[in-house]
Write an enzyme that holds these catalytic residues in place. Structure first.
Site, PDB file in Angstrom:
ATOM      1  N   ALA A  32       0.836  -1.211  -0.101  1.00 27.38           N
ATOM      2  CA  ALA A  32      -0.061   0.042  -0.023  1.00 27.38           C
ATOM      3  C   ALA A  32       0.730   1.061   0.004  1.00 27.38           C
ATOM      4  O   ALA A  32       0.753   2.168   0.987  1.00 27.38           O
ATOM      5  CB  ALA A  32      -0.990  -0.127   1.301  1.00 27.38           C
ATOM      6  N   HIS A  37       7.001   6.210   1.644  1.00 26.07           N
ATOM      7  CA  HIS A  37       7.639   4.992   1.193  1.00 26.07           C
ATOM      8  C   HIS A  37       8.568   5.414  -0.078  1.00 26.07           C
ATOM      9  O   HIS A  37       9.789   5.142  -0.068  1.00 26.07           O
ATOM     10  CB  HIS A  37       6.792   3.648   0.713  1.00 26.07           C
ATOM     11  CG  HIS A  37       6.170   3.142   1.625  1.00 26.07           C
ATOM     12  ND1 HIS A  37       4.703   3.040   1.381  1.00 26.07           N
ATOM     13  CD2 HIS A  37       6.453   2.348   2.690  1.00 26.07           C
ATOM     14  CE1 HIS A  37       4.171   2.330   2.576  1.00 26.07           C
ATOM     15  NE2 HIS A  37       4.959   1.993   3.197  1.00 26.07           N
TER      16      HIS A  37
END
Ligand code: PAF
Length: 283
Positions: A32, A37
């Site tokens: 996800a 990230h």
């Protein structure tokens, strides 16, 4: 972009890259993926020749079966997002539970010198044993030069540094700044599940942390904690689980302030059934 689901194939690829003198960065994730990230991946790419990104929703770190079931799984979208950063320098490892745990999805039991008993450790039974187990296993598979973790999970970062030092794992653990939405909400895969009214309310968490930081300049940790608790008690949508001002080395709550120590404030709060965490450096 090659997506490996088999660790034997992954290790072959990594060994080939290492034989060609490439350095390997590693970003472990549960998928996800979001811009938080991506900032870890970009940092990895700027310091290493290749970056391995693992995408694995690790069952052993969930103390709540419902939370594990609902955790978003968006592999195709994750790979597309990674391709926007680099098509040829990222290697994805998206294993099955069996590829990692070989039929025995259980945690090892760790001693992290007490770091595991504070904050998240009090509210999420067995969580850090699960995190320690998966991160140690992934480090053994990938054997990266550098590994990147976000400071949003500051306690996790401290525990992984402890893991690496206790087990002499030859990897440099790099902590990366919290990535935020423009409204201040710390980026998290859980944000996707927030209903619109909760999404609107959630930046209150960071606003409160910022005010707590200002107040900590002149007030005791107890007074600041009382103030934060009151702010949440008045809030209609967010429910405070904990607010703690802690020493960054021990993660123990501060009793009396000392200007020789470094402190951070930590929050966990529920927005509906979604648990959000955040933290801020205080000095
Ligand atoms: O922070 C996470 O996403 C997870 O805890 C990690 C480090 C990938 C281990 O499953």
């Amino acid at each position: 972009m090659k997506v490996f689901s088999d660790k034997v194939e992954l290790v072959k690829k990594i060994n080939q890259l290492k034989a060609e003198n490439n350095s390997i960065g590693f970003v472990p994730t549960m998928g996800a993926l979001h811009q938080g990230h991506m900032s870890l991946v970009k940092q990895g790419l700027s310091n290493n020749s290749f970056v391995v990104v693992s995408i694995f929703v690790n069952p052993t770190q969930f103390d709540n079966a419902e939370d594990l079931k609902k955790y978003p799984r968006t592999l195709e979208r994750d790979v597309d997002l990674l391709k926007t950063v680099s098509k040829d320098k990222i290697v994805v490892y998206a294993p099955t539970v069996d590829d990692i745990y070989e039929g025995n999805a259980k945690s090892e039991s760790f001693n992290f010198d007490g770091l595991e008993f504070e904050m998240e450790g009090k509210f999420r039974q067995g969580h850090f044993d699960g995190v320690g187990t998966i991160v140690k296993r992934l480090f053994e598979i990938v054997e990266p030069n550098n590994a990147y973790f976000g400071e949003k999970d500051f306690q996790q970062l401290a525990i992984i540094k402890k893991l690496v030092s206790k087990y002499n794992i030859p990897v440099k653990v790099v902590g990366c700044k919290i990535h935020r939405e423009t409204n201040g909400l710390a980026m998290s895969s859980r944000n996707e599940r927030l209903k619109p009214e909760y999404k609107k309310a959630a930046p209150f968490i960071f606003k409160t942390l910022q005010s707590a930081k200002t107040k900590f300049g002149t007030k005791s940790a107890n007074k600041v904690t009382e103030w934060v608790t009151k702010q949440f008690a008045k809030h209609e949508l967010l429910e405070l689980e904990y607010f703690i001002i802690a020493d960054v080395d021990t993660l123990k709550p501060v009793k009396r302030k000392s200007n020789k120590k470094t402190y951070r404030a930590f929050i966990a709060a529920y927005a509906d059934d979604i648990r959000l965490i955040d933290n801020i450096a205080l000095n």
